[in-house]
Design an enzyme around this catalytic site. Structure first.
Site, short mmCIF file in Angstrom:
data_model
loop_
_atom_site.label_atom_id
_atom_site.label_comp_id
_atom_site.label_asym_id
_atom_site.label_seq_id
_atom_site.Cartn_x
_atom_site.Cartn_y
_atom_site.Cartn_z
N SER A 13 0.85 -1.19 0.00
CA SER A 13 0.00 0.00 0.00
C SER A 13 0.88 1.24 0.00
CB SER A 13 -0.89 0.02 1.24
OG SER A 13 -1.38 1.33 1.43
N HIS A 38 -0.97 -1.29 -4.38
CA HIS A 38 -2.25 -1.01 -3.73
C HIS A 38 -2.38 0.49 -3.53
CE1 HIS A 38 -5.81 -2.02 -1.34
NE2 HIS A 38 -5.41 -1.10 -0.47
N ASP A 40 -4.62 3.55 -2.25
CA ASP A 40 -5.72 3.88 -1.33
C ASP A 40 -6.27 5.28 -1.59
OD1 ASP A 40 -5.97 1.61 0.50
OD2 ASP A 40 -3.89 2.06 1.00
N MET A 42 -8.86 8.04 -0.47
CA MET A 42 -9.69 8.48 0.66
C MET A 42 -10.19 9.89 0.42
SD MET A 42 -7.37 7.09 3.78
CE MET A 42 -6.64 5.45 3.75
N HIS A 72 -8.18 0.96 -4.36
CA HIS A 72 -9.12 0.72 -3.26
C HIS A 72 -9.83 2.04 -2.98
CE1 HIS A 72 -9.46 -0.19 1.37
NE2 HIS A 72 -10.63 -0.04 0.80
N MET A 74 -12.11 4.38 -1.08
CA MET A 74 -12.79 4.65 0.19
C MET A 74 -13.45 6.01 0.02
SD MET A 74 -9.75 3.22 2.59
CE MET A 74 -8.59 3.28 1.23
N MET A 143 -11.28 -5.85 5.09
CA MET A 143 -10.51 -4.91 5.91
C MET A 143 -10.26 -5.56 7.27
SD MET A 143 -9.99 -2.27 4.04
CE MET A 143 -9.07 -1.39 5.32
N GLY A 148 -9.05 4.12 6.72
CA GLY A 148 -8.74 5.54 6.89
C GLY A 148 -7.28 5.83 7.17
N PHE A 149 -6.60 4.88 7.77
CA PHE A 149 -5.21 5.15 8.16
C PHE A 149 -4.34 3.90 8.04
CE2 PHE A 149 -8.08 7.92 10.44
CZ PHE A 149 -7.56 9.18 10.14
N GLY A 150 -3.08 4.13 7.75
CA GLY A 150 -2.11 3.04 7.82
C GLY A 150 -1.64 2.86 9.25
N GLY A 151 -0.93 1.80 9.49
CA GLY A 151 -0.27 1.61 10.78
C GLY A 151 -1.15 1.18 11.93
N ASP A 181 -6.46 -6.47 4.16
CA ASP A 181 -5.86 -5.14 4.17
C ASP A 181 -5.94 -4.54 5.57
OD1 ASP A 181 -5.03 -2.54 3.63
OD2 ASP A 181 -6.68 -2.07 2.27
N GLY A 182 -4.77 -4.29 6.17
CA GLY A 182 -4.70 -3.59 7.44
C GLY A 182 -3.98 -4.37 8.52
N GLY A 203 1.17 -1.92 4.12
CA GLY A 203 1.68 -0.56 3.95
C GLY A 203 2.86 -0.30 4.85
#
Ligand code: DX5
Ligand code: ZN
Length: 234
Positions: A13, A38, A40, A42, A72, A74, A143, A148-151, A181-182, A203
């Site tokens: 990602s 990937h 993302d 948003m 992807h 969102m 998911m 909404g966020f990585g990490g 994913d995530g 990611g």
């Protein structure tokens, strides 16, 4: 060009890449043996963050990226951006069904544009959204964090949901990829593969693993990921 016939695909990602040198980052991460980019998207409406759009996808194509770009979405509404991403050179387009007024129509529009189509399921979104559109799906993305966020940390309940999704796919007899994913990384790849996923988005685990100045910056992390998957390759 990456090989979609491989059993397991790794999809870095780029949300966690260095945006100031995005072309180079994508080049490096693909050179390390990853498969899909990937991407993302948003919109600060469907999810509380704002990232990149079709112009950046087109810019990566112009830069020379030939690997599949896995978009992807969102975003809400969905449909207008589908056309823009088809134009921009996307390979796959996935969206959250509850963000589209007419998911069946959106899936048809993605395929009509020559892209692979998929639905994305948030942790609390039931899988039965897929039941009546199985014939229009090329991939299903679960998911394993809230989008909404990585990490963020992997939500363990996703493992049961993966098993359930894998059963639905097998029962359909169709060739549908099951993506996760995530919070995916070396530490949990094996259990995720065991639960039935075949396509892994990562990611921060990849882009956070190296110094931007190292020319082989992602080689060792991608190698470590492949080693985790190797026992399941048979
Ligand atoms: C989250 C995005 C993910 C994100 C994953 O909404 O869909 O693709 O980049 O990041 P990590 O791998 O850091 O959890
Ligand atoms: Zn994503």
């Amino acid at each position: 060009m990456s090989n979609n016939n491989k059993k397991y695909l790794i999809a870095p990602s780029i949300l966690s890449a260095d945006f100031a040198r995005l072309g180079e980052e994508v080049e490096k991460v693909l050179a390390s043996g990853t498969d899909w980019v990937h991407f993302d998207v948003m919109d600060n409406h469907y999810v509380p963050n704002l990232t990149i759009g079709p112009m950046v996808c087109a810019a990566l194509r112009k830069y020379g990226v030939t690997a599949p770009i896995d978009v992807h979405l969102m975003v809400k509404p969905v449909d207008r951006l589908v056309g823009d991403f088809i134009e921009a050179g996307a390979t796959n387009i996935t969206f959250h069904p509850e963000a589209s007024e007419h998911p069946d129509r959106t899936l048809q529009a993605i395929r009509a544009g020559g892209c692979q189509a998929g639905l994305v399921f948030n942790p609390a979104t039931p899988l039965n959204w897929m039941d009546h559109v199985m014939d229009k799906l090329d991939l299903v993305l679960l998911m394993s964090v809230n989008p909404g966020f990585g990490g963020q940390k992997f939500i363990p309940q996703t493992l049961n949901k993966l098993r359930e999704a894998r059963q639905k796919i097998e029962a359909s007899g169709r060739n549908i990829r099951l993506q996760v994913d995530g919070g995916v990384g070396v530490h949990n790849l094996a259990e995720i593969a065991e639960a039935g996923a075949d396509t892994f988005v990562a990611g921060s685990a990849i882009f956070g693993a190296a110094q931007a100045t190292d020319p082989h910056r992602y080689d060792s992390i991608v190698k470590a990921m492949r080693e985790q998957l190797a026992p399941f390759e048979k």
